[in-house]
Design an enzyme around this catalytic site. Structure first.
Site, PDB file in Angstrom:
ATOM      1  N   LYS A   1       0.842  -1.212   0.000  1.00  0.00           N
ATOM      2  CA  LYS A   1       0.000   0.000   0.000  1.00  0.00           C
ATOM      3  C   LYS A   1       0.876   1.260   0.000  1.00  0.00           C
ATOM      4  CE  LYS A   1      -2.112  -1.215   3.877  1.00  0.00           C
ATOM      5  NZ  LYS A   1      -1.493  -2.521   4.170  1.00  0.00           N
TER       6      LYS A   1
ATOM      7  N   ARG B   1     -10.373   0.461   8.352  1.00  0.00           N
ATOM      8  CA  ARG B   1      -9.932  -0.892   8.697  1.00  0.00           C
ATOM      9  C   ARG B   1     -10.991  -1.667   9.453  1.00  0.00           C
ATOM     10  NH1 ARG B   1      -4.102   0.155   8.797  1.00  0.00           N
ATOM     11  NH2 ARG B   1      -3.012  -1.764   9.257  1.00  0.00           N
TER      12      ARG B   1
ATOM     13  N   ARG C   1      11.786  -5.101   5.765  1.00  0.00           N
ATOM     14  CA  ARG C   1      11.484  -3.686   5.482  1.00  0.00           C
ATOM     15  C   ARG C   1      12.279  -2.742   6.397  1.00  0.00           C
ATOM     16  NH1 ARG C   1       5.411  -1.817   5.536  1.00  0.00           N
ATOM     17  NH2 ARG C   1       5.463  -2.919   7.517  1.00  0.00           N
TER      18      ARG C   1
ATOM     19  N   ARG D   1      10.684  -1.046  11.741  1.00  0.00           N
ATOM     20  CA  ARG D   1       9.463  -0.784  12.524  1.00  0.00           C
ATOM     21  C   ARG D   1       9.330  -1.787  13.668  1.00  0.00           C
ATOM     22  NH1 ARG D   1       4.465   0.143   8.373  1.00  0.00           N
ATOM     23  NH2 ARG D   1       3.432  -1.111   9.952  1.00  0.00           N
TER      24      ARG D   1
ATOM     25  N   ARG E   1      -1.317  -8.820  13.334  1.00  0.00           N
ATOM     26  CA  ARG E   1      -1.801  -7.872  12.309  1.00  0.00           C
ATOM     27  C   ARG E   1      -2.537  -8.610  11.197  1.00  0.00           C
ATOM     28  NH1 ARG E   1       3.818  -5.288  11.017  1.00  0.00           N
ATOM     29  NH2 ARG E   1       2.750  -4.166   9.348  1.00  0.00           N
TER      30      ARG E   1
HETATM   31  P1  AP5 Z   1       4.791  -1.550   2.018  1.00  0.00           P
HETATM   32  O1  AP5 Z   1       4.451  -0.791   0.792  1.00  0.00           O
HETATM   33  O2  AP5 Z   1       5.479  -0.831   3.114  1.00  0.00           O
HETATM   34  O3  AP5 Z   1       3.498  -2.354   2.548  1.00  0.00           O
HETATM   35  P2  AP5 Z   1       2.167  -1.828   3.263  1.00  0.00           P
HETATM   36  O4  AP5 Z   1       1.022  -2.461   2.569  1.00  0.00           O
HETATM   37  O5  AP5 Z   1       2.180  -0.339   3.349  1.00  0.00           O
HETATM   38  O6  AP5 Z   1       2.340  -2.548   4.643  1.00  0.00           O
HETATM   39  P3  AP5 Z   1       2.167  -1.980   6.141  1.00  0.00           P
HETATM   40  O7  AP5 Z   1       2.901  -2.933   7.030  1.00  0.00           O
HETATM   41  O8  AP5 Z   1       2.558  -0.542   6.223  1.00  0.00           O
HETATM   42  O9  AP5 Z   1       0.656  -2.143   6.332  1.00  0.00           O
HETATM   43  P4  AP5 Z   1      -0.111  -2.180   7.674  1.00  0.00           P
HETATM   44  O10 AP5 Z   1      -1.480  -1.989   7.191  1.00  0.00           O
HETATM   45  O11 AP5 Z   1       0.140  -3.366   8.502  1.00  0.00           O
HETATM   46  O12 AP5 Z   1       0.560  -0.993   8.522  1.00  0.00           O
HETATM   47  P5  AP5 Z   1       0.111   0.504   8.827  1.00  0.00           P
HETATM   48  O13 AP5 Z   1       1.314   1.329   8.849  1.00  0.00           O
HETATM   49  O14 AP5 Z   1      -1.023   0.903   7.986  1.00  0.00           O
HETATM   50  O15 AP5 Z   1       5.681  -2.812   1.562  1.00  0.00           O
HETATM   51  C1  AP5 Z   1       6.204  -3.697   2.522  1.00  0.00           C
HETATM   52  C2  AP5 Z   1       7.642  -4.097   2.125  1.00  0.00           C
HETATM   53  O16 AP5 Z   1       7.599  -4.836   0.924  1.00  0.00           O
HETATM   54  C3  AP5 Z   1       8.565  -2.909   1.868  1.00  0.00           C
HETATM   55  O17 AP5 Z   1       9.824  -3.246   2.334  1.00  0.00           O
HETATM   56  C4  AP5 Z   1       8.546  -2.744   0.339  1.00  0.00           C
HETATM   57  O18 AP5 Z   1       9.765  -2.224  -0.146  1.00  0.00           O
HETATM   58  C5  AP5 Z   1       8.317  -4.183  -0.120  1.00  0.00           C
HETATM   59  N1  AP5 Z   1       7.461  -4.276  -1.305  1.00  0.00           N
HETATM   60  C6  AP5 Z   1       6.337  -3.561  -1.556  1.00  0.00           C
HETATM   61  N2  AP5 Z   1       5.775  -3.944  -2.716  1.00  0.00           N
HETATM   62  C7  AP5 Z   1       6.576  -4.930  -3.196  1.00  0.00           C
HETATM   63  C8  AP5 Z   1       6.519  -5.747  -4.367  1.00  0.00           C
HETATM   64  N3  AP5 Z   1       5.529  -5.607  -5.276  1.00  0.00           N
HETATM   65  N4  AP5 Z   1       7.481  -6.681  -4.552  1.00  0.00           N
HETATM   66  C9  AP5 Z   1       8.509  -6.830  -3.634  1.00  0.00           C
HETATM   67  N5  AP5 Z   1       8.600  -6.081  -2.509  1.00  0.00           N
HETATM   68  C10 AP5 Z   1       7.649  -5.149  -2.294  1.00  0.00           C
HETATM   69  O19 AP5 Z   1      -0.464   0.359  10.311  1.00  0.00           O
HETATM   70  C11 AP5 Z   1       0.415   0.052  11.386  1.00  0.00           C
HETATM   71  C12 AP5 Z   1      -0.368  -0.068  12.688  1.00  0.00           C
HETATM   72  O20 AP5 Z   1      -0.999   1.201  13.004  1.00  0.00           O
HETATM   73  C13 AP5 Z   1      -1.533  -1.070  12.692  1.00  0.00           C
HETATM   74  O21 AP5 Z   1      -1.098  -2.382  12.956  1.00  0.00           O
HETATM   75  C14 AP5 Z   1      -2.394  -0.497  13.816  1.00  0.00           C
HETATM   76  O22 AP5 Z   1      -1.843  -0.781  15.068  1.00  0.00           O
HETATM   77  C15 AP5 Z   1      -2.298   1.003  13.578  1.00  0.00           C
HETATM   78  N6  AP5 Z   1      -3.300   1.492  12.631  1.00  0.00           N
HETATM   79  C16 AP5 Z   1      -3.057   2.051  11.412  1.00  0.00           C
HETATM   80  N7  AP5 Z   1      -4.190   2.384  10.803  1.00  0.00           N
HETATM   81  C17 AP5 Z   1      -5.191   2.031  11.645  1.00  0.00           C
HETATM   82  C18 AP5 Z   1      -6.608   2.111  11.559  1.00  0.00           C
HETATM   83  N8  AP5 Z   1      -7.211   2.625  10.469  1.00  0.00           N
HETATM   84  N9  AP5 Z   1      -7.345   1.635  12.594  1.00  0.00           N
HETATM   85  C19 AP5 Z   1      -6.760   1.124  13.698  1.00  0.00           C
HETATM   86  N10 AP5 Z   1      -5.408   1.015  13.841  1.00  0.00           N
HETATM   87  C20 AP5 Z   1      -4.637   1.466  12.818  1.00  0.00           C
HETATM   88 MG    MG Z   2       2.301   1.026   4.911  1.00  0.00          MG
END
Ligand code: AP5
Ligand code: MG
Length: 248
Positions: free
Chosen positions: A37, A111, A150, A183, A194
């Site tokens: 994402k 979410r 990552r 992270r 997660r």
């Molecule tokens: P990346 O693009 O970073 O993946 P992502 O989908 O953004 O993954 P996240 O871990 O950020 O998602 P998440 O939803 O768990 O975390 P968030 O920060 O939203 O890619 C991942 C890795 O793969 C990178 O190293 C990249 O280089 C590599 N990559 C990407 N695409 C690739 C490809 N095609 N091929 C190869 N490699 C690739 O949330 C974190 C925490 O915050 C949650 O757990 C929760 O505690 C809280 N939170 C956030 N939002 C909410 C909400 N709305 N409600 C409640 N709690 C929330």
């Molecule tokens: Mg992300």
């Protein structure tokens, strides 16, 4: 078995895609932790000018600044637990008020079903609406490899990967020269929490958007460039003229 005439399929496809041609684009990006994402949001932001609104990035900035929201959220995030809906909805409404009429890509929000309903209310208040919902699908084994390798630049949210997208200098952000971090929730234990939350709580939210006809599935297990091309193709389809096109 009844078959649907090709013309009818083309008509439906064009109708759905025409929704995408309206500007500014207002996109919801869905998918499990590590599906890409944040990675896809980078070019949607830098090249299409869409505001990247990631609730995860907002929370991590709040933690880095030591704000009350950050202090309250830090432990839960490290353990992979969700932050309460009221907190998230307050943060998101504030951001929407800041961005006004601009196009946006929402990453990691909504979410929960409550958050999706809250978003409907916010958008209605702003006289705005979603133009499409993209679901990046990736298998669990690939996700864990992406998560564990990552590294991120906290101020910008830029993500790297030690194997798949290494920075030019190890552990240093290519743009600012600042240090990258691992992270605290990017470990196997938090990832399992997660992923379970995603499957139990967030996936039903995707179903909420099924009936809107705005939901598109994207194969997120391909290379980042190929995923990008698939998204671009979707947008191009949205720009086809109503007449004079014989195939899609
Ligand atoms: P990346 O693009 O970073 O993946 P992502 O989908 O953004 O993954 P996240 O871990 O950020 O998602 P998440 O939803 O768990 O975390 P968030 O920060 O939203 O890619 C991942 C890795 O793969 C990178 O190293 C990249 O280089 C590599 N990559 C990407 N695409 C690739 C490809 N095609 N091929 C190869 N490699 C690739 O949330 C974190 C925490 O915050 C949650 O757990 C929760 O505690 C809280 N939170 C956030 N939002 C909410 C909400 N709305 N409600 C409640 N709690 C929330
Ligand atoms: Mg992300």
């Amino acid at each position: 078995m009844d078959t649907v005439p090709t013309d009818e399929i083309l008509h439906q496809l064009k109708r759905r895609c025409s929704i995408l041609s309206g500007k500014p684009k207002r996109i919801l990006l869905f998918g499990a932790p590590g599906c890409g994402k944040g990675t896809q949001s980078e070019w949607l932001n830098s090249e299409l000018g869409l505001v990247h609104l990631s609730t995860g990035d907002i929370l991590r900035s709040a933690i880095a600044q030591g704000s009350p929201v950050g202090v309250a959220a830090e432990k839960a995030i490290a353990e992979g637990k969700l932050i309460p809906d009221e907190v998230i909805l307050t943060l998101v409404r504030k951001k929407f008020e800041e961005i006004g009429d601009a196009g946006f890509v929402l990453d990691g929000f909504p979410r929960t079903l409550n958050q999706a309903k809250g978003l409907d209310v916010i958008l209605k208040d702003m006289r705005s609406e979603i133009s499409c919902v993209l679901h990046l699908r990736v298998d669990d084994d690939t996700l864990i490899k992406r998560i564990c390798g990552r590294r991120i630049h906290v101020p910008s949210g830029r993500a790297y990967h030690v194997d798949f997208k290494p920075p030019k200098v190890p552990d240093i952000d290519d743009i600012t020269g600042e240090r990258l971090v691992h992270r605290p929730d990017d470990n196997e234990e938090s990832f399992v929490t997660r992923l379970n939350n995603y499957k139990k709580i967030t996936q039903p939210v995707i179903d909420h958007y099924l009936s809107t006809g705005l939901l598109f599935q994207i194969d997120g297990s391909q290379s980042p460039d190929q995923v990008r091309k698939d998204i671009e193709l979707l947008f191009q389809l949205g720009n086809v003229p109503e007449k004079g096109r014989s195939s899609v």
